[in-house]
Design an enzyme around this catalytic site. Structure first.
Site, short mmCIF file in Angstrom:
data_model
loop_
_atom_site.label_atom_id
_atom_site.label_comp_id
_atom_site.label_asym_id
_atom_site.label_seq_id
_atom_site.Cartn_x
_atom_site.Cartn_y
_atom_site.Cartn_z
N SER A 22 -82.91 -7.19 -2.49
CA SER A 22 -83.72 -7.68 -1.28
C SER A 22 -85.27 -6.79 -1.51
CB SER A 22 -83.08 -7.49 0.09
OG SER A 22 -83.87 -8.42 0.97
N HIS A 74 -83.45 -14.05 -1.72
CA HIS A 74 -82.68 -14.78 -0.82
C HIS A 74 -83.37 -16.29 -0.81
CE1 HIS A 74 -81.20 -11.03 0.66
NE2 HIS A 74 -82.42 -10.71 1.12
#
Length: 247
Positions: free
Chosen positions: A138, A174
């Protein structure tokens, strides 16, 4: 690229469920260790991993969870903490003692500000060029690129364009699970903010040798990675990158 090239593993993956622990490390972390092993970096039977949790404020509870996951997976894991001051005297020498540097998720904008205050960009670039494997999830993926899509400023996704730039692309993490990621990164490529963007669904990662994308991998069957480019008419084209399923 040869195996001796500087290596980055940029992911939307790394942690998998465990019946007793908050999580354990999955095939993605094993790949990071393998990348270090193939380059002769791992010294002895246990891989040494440094977790940098700046993006979540060096949360001590999560650090303990990381230590438990490492114990379960058979790794030696320590932390570089920067709050409220560095936990070591010589950050560069400390980081050089590890096989893999793993950067956790959270606020990539805050991570970049704190790292710059402590000289981390220059240190990490040097270690990357020396062969220490850089990896993360991330925010720990976004940081290595020119920038990408982030929720660091609030619930509405926004661009970040001043990341470290070790990799000359934009990045969307994501990509399949947060609805705003795909349209925003397409807009950033269409308007020329990024010439090209590399994107990861949850469960996938991208391996770079030097600045070249070597392969896409996944620990989740069916998850993909993507390349976004601008076409001649100024629109964007998203191409699926073939992924290798990790064991």
């Amino acid at each position: 690229m040869t195996a001796s090239s500087p290596t980055i593993l940029a992911t939307s993956a790394g942690y998998v469920p465990h019946p007793r622990l908050r999580f354990t490390f999955g095939p993605m972390m094993a790949l990071a260790v393998d990348l270090a092993s193939e380059r002769g970096l791992v010294d002895g039977p246990l891989a040494r991993i440094c977790n940098i949790g700046t993006a979540s404020g060096d949360d001590s509870g999560f650090q303990r969870d990381m230590e438990e996951a490492a114990r379960d997976a058979g790794y030696v894991l320590h932390h570089l903490s920067l709050f409220s001051q560095p936990n070591v005297d010589d950050v560069e020498s400390y980081l050089r003692s590890f096989d893999v540097i793993w950067v956790n998720g959270g606020s990539v904008v805050n991570l970049l500000a704190v790292w710059r205050a402590h000289g981390l960009p220059e240190i990490l670039r040097t270690l990357w060029q020396e062969g220490v494997v850089l990896a993360g999830i991330s925010a720990g993926s976004l940081c290595w690129f020119q920038g990408g899509t982030t929720d660091s400023y609030g619930p509405e996704l926004a661009p970040v364009t001043d990341a470290l730039g070790f990799l000359p692309y934009g990045n969307s993490v994501h990509h399949d699970s947060e609805d705003g990621r795909r349209p925003l990164v397409h807009r950033l490529v269409a308007d020329g903010t990024f010439a090209e963007a590399h994107c990861t669904d949850d469960g996938t990662g991208l391996v770079y040798r030097g600045t070249e994308l070597a392969e896409a991998v996944t620990e989740k069957d069916g998850a993909s990675a993507w390349r976004v480019r601008r076409s001649a008419d100024g629109t964007t084209v998203e191409e699926q990158i073939p992924t290798r399923l990790l064991g």
